[in-house]
Design an enzyme around this catalytic site. Structure first.
Site, PDB file in Angstrom:
ATOM      1  N   ARG A  60       0.867  -1.190   0.000  1.00  0.00           N
ATOM      2  CA  ARG A  60       0.000   0.000   0.000  1.00  0.00           C
ATOM      3  C   ARG A  60       0.897   1.230   0.000  1.00  0.00           C
ATOM      4  O   ARG A  60       2.114   1.128   0.113  1.00  0.00           O
ATOM      5  CB  ARG A  60      -0.950  -0.017   1.215  1.00  0.00           C
ATOM      6  CG  ARG A  60      -0.230  -0.425   2.486  1.00  0.00           C
ATOM      7  CD  ARG A  60      -0.744   0.246   3.687  1.00  0.00           C
ATOM      8  NE  ARG A  60      -0.608   1.669   3.610  1.00  0.00           N
ATOM      9  CZ  ARG A  60       0.551   2.310   3.805  1.00  0.00           C
ATOM     10  NH1 ARG A  60       1.663   1.672   4.091  1.00  0.00           N
ATOM     11  NH2 ARG A  60       0.600   3.641   3.711  1.00  0.00           N
ATOM     12  N   ALA A  62       0.971   5.109  -2.176  1.00  0.00           N
ATOM     13  CA  ALA A  62       0.902   5.379  -3.610  1.00  0.00           C
ATOM     14  C   ALA A  62       2.146   4.955  -4.389  1.00  0.00           C
ATOM     15  O   ALA A  62       2.037   4.238  -5.395  1.00  0.00           O
ATOM     16  CB  ALA A  62       0.599   6.865  -3.817  1.00  0.00           C
ATOM     17  N   ARG A  97      -6.999  -0.181  -7.466  1.00  0.00           N
ATOM     18  CA  ARG A  97      -7.279   0.940  -6.553  1.00  0.00           C
ATOM     19  C   ARG A  97      -7.357   2.221  -7.384  1.00  0.00           C
ATOM     20  O   ARG A  97      -6.477   2.484  -8.199  1.00  0.00           O
ATOM     21  CB  ARG A  97      -6.204   1.046  -5.464  1.00  0.00           C
ATOM     22  CG  ARG A  97      -6.170  -0.187  -4.546  1.00  0.00           C
ATOM     23  CD  ARG A  97      -5.379   0.081  -3.280  1.00  0.00           C
ATOM     24  NE  ARG A  97      -6.081   0.989  -2.395  1.00  0.00           N
ATOM     25  CZ  ARG A  97      -5.538   1.481  -1.277  1.00  0.00           C
ATOM     26  NH1 ARG A  97      -4.300   1.163  -0.939  1.00  0.00           N
ATOM     27  NH2 ARG A  97      -6.227   2.303  -0.498  1.00  0.00           N
ATOM     28  N   GLN A 207      -3.074   2.887   9.468  1.00  0.00           N
ATOM     29  CA  GLN A 207      -1.727   3.001   8.891  1.00  0.00           C
ATOM     30  C   GLN A 207      -0.785   3.758   9.819  1.00  0.00           C
ATOM     31  O   GLN A 207       0.438   3.660   9.679  1.00  0.00           O
ATOM     32  CB  GLN A 207      -1.791   3.700   7.529  1.00  0.00           C
ATOM     33  CG  GLN A 207      -2.418   2.875   6.420  1.00  0.00           C
ATOM     34  CD  GLN A 207      -3.898   3.122   6.280  1.00  0.00           C
ATOM     35  OE1 GLN A 207      -4.580   3.489   7.233  1.00  0.00           O
ATOM     36  NE2 GLN A 207      -4.432   2.915   5.097  1.00  0.00           N
ATOM     37  N   ASP A 247      -1.723  10.847  -2.518  1.00  0.00           N
ATOM     38  CA  ASP A 247      -2.072   9.797  -3.480  1.00  0.00           C
ATOM     39  C   ASP A 247      -2.264  10.360  -4.872  1.00  0.00           C
ATOM     40  O   ASP A 247      -2.091   9.668  -5.866  1.00  0.00           O
ATOM     41  CB  ASP A 247      -3.324   9.058  -3.018  1.00  0.00           C
ATOM     42  CG  ASP A 247      -2.983   8.221  -1.798  1.00  0.00           C
ATOM     43  OD1 ASP A 247      -2.996   8.777  -0.687  1.00  0.00           O
ATOM     44  OD2 ASP A 247      -2.631   7.045  -1.984  1.00  0.00           O
ATOM     45  N   ASN A 257      -5.294  12.658  -0.263  1.00  0.00           N
ATOM     46  CA  ASN A 257      -4.488  11.814   0.632  1.00  0.00           C
ATOM     47  C   ASN A 257      -5.447  11.104   1.584  1.00  0.00           C
ATOM     48  O   ASN A 257      -6.669  11.309   1.525  1.00  0.00           O
ATOM     49  CB  ASN A 257      -3.450  12.660   1.388  1.00  0.00           C
ATOM     50  CG  ASN A 257      -2.413  11.785   2.086  1.00  0.00           C
ATOM     51  OD1 ASN A 257      -1.846  10.887   1.479  1.00  0.00           O
ATOM     52  ND2 ASN A 257      -2.174  12.020   3.371  1.00  0.00           N
TER      53      ASN A 257
END
Ligand code: MRU
Length: 368
Positions: A60, A62, A97, A207, A247, A257
């Site tokens: 995960r 970006a 994604r 995260q 992102d 983001n």
């Protein structure tokens, strides 16, 4: 003064988030769904392995999603390198994604590199190009660290110890090495300046726990907070700067983001605290005029209803907080408008979050 960023380590061993396997065409990754409780690696051998790893967030962040997708194309072409297989692989990976533009950037680059080749040339060329993308990611993150240090050093010198807040994980776990938002933090720390990091847990996928884990591995002092504590800390002057990743950055400097970023930007703005966004070129979408056009990923509701952790015996498992029929919404990202961003830090330096600022750093984008 330039600082030599130290490579990231796990248990004192230099480590990357992914590595090509030694003897065969396969990719070894750190399984991020097991962290922070369990540190283990996984082998990706097929296109489906790579697509699943991205979708399930075994990998995960970006930039790392982009690099994994490039390797996913290479894994697919090892089986079948004809035109149809190439476009099917790109379609499969492209659907994993939606928000992180690095995914589409990496796939477009692989397509442009591989399409003109004969099928017989493609498998080796794909593997090599994925490796080049991975190495570029490392260099770019190291440069982001150095440019970020130039912005943060005056704050560290002014306050004695810099108090910095971050959100989600934009550290080395989200890239191949060093990270984006955390690279300047590691650069400050490695250059001997005093720093302390406020890490928000980042519901629902937490995260922030990955950020805490990697800061601990590197020895950087930090404190974990709930997402909702950020406003109080900012308002009370406990934070000198906020730094996050991205992102997707639109051409006008709006930033997508992890959800919750926008609230931190609002609170930082109200408190007069600088709010920095650190990201490489592959996160900037010059074809996207503003944040309104950025697709926001809506993830599975069970991410909100079910929490993961260790039980009293130390076994990892899931606990259901809410029944499966509980109505929930789970947007995974939000948009921070450019006006709330103090500067964007890239591998080329930092710039205002604006059309002009980004175009001056990337003049060649005018031709795209
Ligand atoms: O859903 P995730 O964990 O992939 O989201 C990650 C983020 O939002 C990061 O802040 C972003 O990708 C930048 S990573 C260098």
């Amino acid at each position: 003064m330039a600082v030599k960023l130290l490579s990231m380590k796990v248990n004192n061993t230099p480590t990357r988030t992914l590595r090509p396997a030694a003897d065969i065409r396969a990719l070894d990754i750190i399984d991020q769904t097991a962290l922070p409780h369990d540190y283990r690696s996984l082998r990706l051998s097929t296109l489906d392995d790579a697509a699943h790893a991205i979708r399930s967030m075994q990998v995960r962040g970006a930039p790392l999603i982009g690099v994994t997708a490039a390797y996913g194309v290479a894994l697919a072409l090892a089986d079948d390198s004809r035109d149809g297989a190439l476009s099917a692989a790109i379609a499969t990976l492209g659907a994993t994604r939606p928000t992180a533009v690095n995914l589409h950037w990496a796939l477009a680059r692989m397509a442009a590199h591989l399409s003109p080749l004969t099928p017989g040339e493609r498998a080796d060329a794909a593997w090599l190009e994925a490796g080049v993308i991975a190495e570029e990611d490392v260099v770019q993150c190291r440069c982001i660290g150095e440019h970020g240090l130039a912005l943060l050093r005056p704050l560290a010198e002014k306050y004695g110890r810099i108090e910095i807040m971050t959100h989600c994980n934009a550290g080395w776990l989200a890239t191949v090495d060093y990270g984006t938002a955390l690279a300047p933090i590691y650069a400050v720390f490695d250059s001997g300046l005093s720093i302390h990091v406020w890490v928000s847990e980042t519901r629902p996928r937490n995260q922030g726990l990955l950020t805490a884990w990697e800061l601990k591995q590197h020895g950087v002092p930090y404190t974990l907070i709930t997402d909702n504590a950020a406003g109080l800390l900012l308002a009370r002057g406990a934070v000198n700067a906020v730094i996050v990743g991205a992102d997707r950055i639109a051409a006008n400097g709006d930033v997508a983001n992890k959800v919750g970023t926008y609230l931190k930007a609002l609170a930082a703005h109200a408190a007069g605290v600088p709010f920095y966004v650190a990201a490489p070129r592959s996160s900037i979408d010059f074809a996207c005029a503003s944040g309104e056009q950025i697709p926001i990923e809506e993830r599975c509701g069970d991410e909100v209803r079910v929490v993961h952790g260790l039980d009293a015996s130390g076994n990892s498992g899931a606990i259901r907080q809410l029944p499966a029929d509980q109505n929930v919404a789970n947007p995974a990202f939000d948009i921070t408008v450019a006006g709330l961003v103090t500067a964007i830090i890239t591998e080329r330096g930092s710039c205002p979050a604006s059309v002009t600022g980004l175009r001056e750093l990337y003049p060649e984008a005018n031709d795209a």
